[in-house]
Write a protein that holds these residues in place. Structure first.
Motif, PDB file in Angstrom:
ATOM      1  N   PHE A  22       0.817  -1.205   0.000  1.00 51.38           N
ATOM      2  CA  PHE A  22       0.000   0.000   0.000  1.00 51.38           C
ATOM      3  C   PHE A  22       0.856   1.261   0.000  1.00 51.38           C
ATOM      4  CE2 PHE A  22      -2.946  -3.196   1.113  1.00 51.38           C
ATOM      5  CZ  PHE A  22      -4.229  -2.719   0.895  1.00 51.38           C
ATOM      6  N   SER A  23       0.321   2.315  -0.587  1.00 54.55           N
ATOM      7  CA  SER A  23       1.011   3.599  -0.618  1.00 54.55           C
ATOM      8  C   SER A  23       0.847   4.359   0.688  1.00 54.55           C
ATOM      9  CB  SER A  23       0.471   4.453  -1.774  1.00 54.55           C
ATOM     10  OG  SER A  23      -0.911   4.744  -1.575  1.00 54.55           O
ATOM     11  N   ARG A  47       2.096  -7.466   7.173  1.00 57.45           N
ATOM     12  CA  ARG A  47       3.543  -7.466   7.325  1.00 57.45           C
ATOM     13  C   ARG A  47       4.021  -6.018   7.224  1.00 57.45           C
ATOM     14  NH1 ARG A  47       2.887 -11.708   9.120  1.00 57.45           N
ATOM     15  NH2 ARG A  47       3.803 -13.725   8.621  1.00 57.45           N
ATOM     16  N   GLU A  48       4.675  -5.551   8.277  1.00 54.19           N
ATOM     17  CA  GLU A  48       5.182  -4.172   8.282  1.00 54.19           C
ATOM     18  C   GLU A  48       6.216  -3.994   7.166  1.00 54.19           C
ATOM     19  OE1 GLU A  48       4.103  -1.758  10.021  1.00 54.19           O
ATOM     20  OE2 GLU A  48       3.509  -2.393  12.034  1.00 54.19           O
ATOM     21  N   LEU A  99     -10.062   1.813   4.165  1.00 52.68           N
ATOM     22  CA  LEU A  99      -9.188   2.900   3.713  1.00 52.68           C
ATOM     23  C   LEU A  99      -9.799   4.252   4.028  1.00 52.68           C
ATOM     24  CD1 LEU A  99      -7.962   1.430   0.319  1.00 52.68           C
ATOM     25  CD2 LEU A  99      -6.484   2.190   2.189  1.00 52.68           C
ATOM     26  N   ALA A 100     -11.104   4.375   3.817  1.00 57.14           N
ATOM     27  CA  ALA A 100     -11.788   5.641   4.106  1.00 57.14           C
ATOM     28  C   ALA A 100     -11.717   5.953   5.594  1.00 57.14           C
ATOM     29  CB  ALA A 100     -13.229   5.584   3.629  1.00 57.14           C
ATOM     30  N   ALA A 101     -11.961   4.932   6.430  1.00 57.88           N
ATOM     31  CA  ALA A 101     -11.949   5.149   7.873  1.00 57.88           C
ATOM     32  C   ALA A 101     -10.544   5.448   8.394  1.00 57.88           C
ATOM     33  CB  ALA A 101     -12.504   3.912   8.576  1.00 57.88           C
ATOM     34  N   LYS A 149      -0.897  -0.234   9.000  1.00 59.64           N
ATOM     35  CA  LYS A 149      -1.353  -0.714  10.299  1.00 59.64           C
ATOM     36  C   LYS A 149      -2.789  -0.294  10.605  1.00 59.64           C
ATOM     37  CE  LYS A 149       0.088  -1.316  15.085  1.00 59.64           C
ATOM     38  NZ  LYS A 149       1.148  -1.056  16.089  1.00 59.64           N
ATOM     39  N   LYS A 150      -3.109   0.989  10.368  1.00 55.19           N
ATOM     40  CA  LYS A 150      -4.453   1.466  10.671  1.00 55.19           C
ATOM     41  C   LYS A 150      -5.475   0.849   9.708  1.00 55.19           C
ATOM     42  CE  LYS A 150      -7.094   5.571  11.906  1.00 55.19           C
ATOM     43  NZ  LYS A 150      -7.151   7.053  11.940  1.00 55.19           N
TER      44      LYS A 150
END
Length: 463
Positions: free
Chosen positions: A407-408, A428-429, A458-460, A412-413
């Motif tokens: 992801f760009s 995976r970090e 993603l929105a949240a 984590k969130k």
């Protein structure tokens, strides 16, 4: 419309959307695929957790009575419904038969695992006598390496992928030190080219060709756990053999996921756990493979009484009658309770074939890839919009069911918001989600629900 499953996934999606007169992203496409999936009934053999039962779920956001979106079979497979039944049978035998349970009942404890090895052999493309169910994965890797890794002053290297699964890396380090060598000198780690995420087959073969005279063992994963890359095991094996190397594979992420032909490819040895795609439960009984060509020449370095011929094992003569091949590598009797849960899963695999499962998997994962690209391809016109890069190879021949999504935005969130909404996948970090729609029990609707939920997560996470 069964032939849909033989089309390129993008073509299949477009064909169905045209047939139904709806958008390619419509849930109707997923429903149509599910209706025409000849393996959809297999899901009924597994227990899918309800959203309400998953600890991170936020029931103010989702209906807790729905089944969760389980895309984590690459970490732990779902529980087969018969597992509890078989476990209770053996607990009952223990209570009523006690010691007699070793030799009577539907799965006598003294050789219960032997009754499952034909089913396991079919899954990995082996002969029954080439497979043994025993121990855990890393224990089996050590036992195999003790016999296959025989370093000399000129041939002492072990070739493996950089960032291999930690247990493989640690096992190889310790095997090298055990022989008096240093990992810095004897571990040959192969990394992707700069700017790339996965290894090119030609680069692997080139290293084997150039360094092969110094390589004692080539030891790769079948499917790379982080990227989801499926290695060309046949080509790697041939290249290793041309240079006089033994070739082995950790098939933990490949078994039950992709079609394997360990015997036909003439792989020297392999090992795997059974709790991922094979659904045997956490810490389930593992397995090992040794090709029949080695049955009279490769001997176990460590002996245990379960490697003794079964017909005379209990005569206790202390004169070893070693079973040939991988069976001689057995050390101890297997935990019957672990045999039970593995049996419950292998019986489901035995209702179909890896060829059929793979056929579904290509479309199922291809459908996931199509939707990810549709919604989350980088768009220069929307520089603030999160986007996703799929680091798993796009060619189905070079991947299993897992897609690793980079992801760009910090992941984590996003992951936490997915979990709140009943999604089980793997983070995976710093920025990768591993998403694995397992063809044995996942549906096309699971994939569509995941994509919808990802949008909400993603929105949240951006607020």
């Amino acid at each position: 419309m069964d032939q849909l499953f033989d089309l390129d996934p993008t073509e299949a999606v477009k064909k169905v959307s045209g047939l139904l007169g709806c958008s390619p992203t419509s849930e109707k496409v997923a429903e149509y695929f599910d209706e025409n999936d000849k393996l959809r009934h297999l899901r009924g053999n597994f227990l899918v957790p309800k959203i309400a039962d998953l600890p991170p779920s936020d029931l103010s956001l989702v209906d807790g009575s729905e089944e969760c979106i389980y895309l984590c079979g690459n970490s732990l497979g779902l529980q087969p419904k018969n597992a509890r039944k078989y476990l209770e049978e053996e607990l009952d035998n223990w209570a009523k038969l006690a010691v007699h349970g070793h030799t009577i009942g539907s799965r006598p404890w003294a050789w219960a695992e032997n009754n499952l090895e034909d089913m396991m052999a079919k899954i990995v493309g082996a002969k029954t006598e080439e497979v043994a169910l025993m121990n855990g994965l890393t224990v089996n890797l050590h036992l195999l390496m003790l016999s296959f890794y025989k370093p000399t002053s000129t041939r002492h290297k072990i070739l493996l992928e950089d960032k291999a699964f930690p247990s493989d890396h640690y096992a190889i380090e310790s095997q090298i030190r055990l022989r008096g060598f240093e990992p810095a000198d004897s571990m040959l780690l192969l990394s992707p080219r700069p700017g790339e995420h996965t290894l090119r087959t030609e680069d692997i073969l080139d290293v084997i060709e150039k360094e092969g005279d110094a390589i004692a063992v080539v030891m790769f994963g079948g499917v790379q756990f982080y990227t989801g890359q499926l290695f060309d095991m046949q080509a790697i094996t041939k290249a290793g053999h041309r240079k006089g190397c033994f070739v082995g594979f950790d098939c933990a992420h490949a078994v039950g996921n992709v079609e394997l032909k360990l015997h036909d490819w003439e792989v020297d040895f392999a090992c795997w756990c059974s709790y991922k795609y094979l659904n045997s439960g956490a810490g389930g009984l593992a397995a090992a493979f040794i090709h029949e060509k080695h049955k009279d020449t490769i001997k176990p370095t460590l002996l245990g009484w379960w490697g003794h011929n079964l017909n005379t094992r209990f005569q206790m003569t202390n004169v070893m009658e070693l079973q040939p091949g991988v069976n001689g590598f057995r050390l101890s009797n297997q935990p019957i309770l672990l045999v039970c849960s593995l049996q419950a899963s292998l019986e489901v695999f035995n209702m179909t074939s890896m060829q059929m499962l793979r056929r579904k998997s290509v479309l199922l994962t291809g459908y996931l890839e199509y939707l990810i690209k549709h919604y989350y391809t980088e768009d220069p016109a929307q520089p603030n919009k999160p986007y996703v890069q799929i680091i798993t190879p796009s060619d189905p021949k070079h991947r299993g069911c897992q897609l690793s999504l980079s992801f760009s935005v910090p992941i984590k969130k996003v992951f936490q918001e997915l979990e709140k909404r009943g999604v089980a996948c793997d983070m995976r970090e710093p920025s990768v989600l591993r998403v694995a729609p397992a063809p044995l029990y996942n549906s096309f609707r699971d994939v569509h629900r995941f994509i919808e939920t990802l949008g909400k997560a993603l929105a949240a996470s951006s607020t």
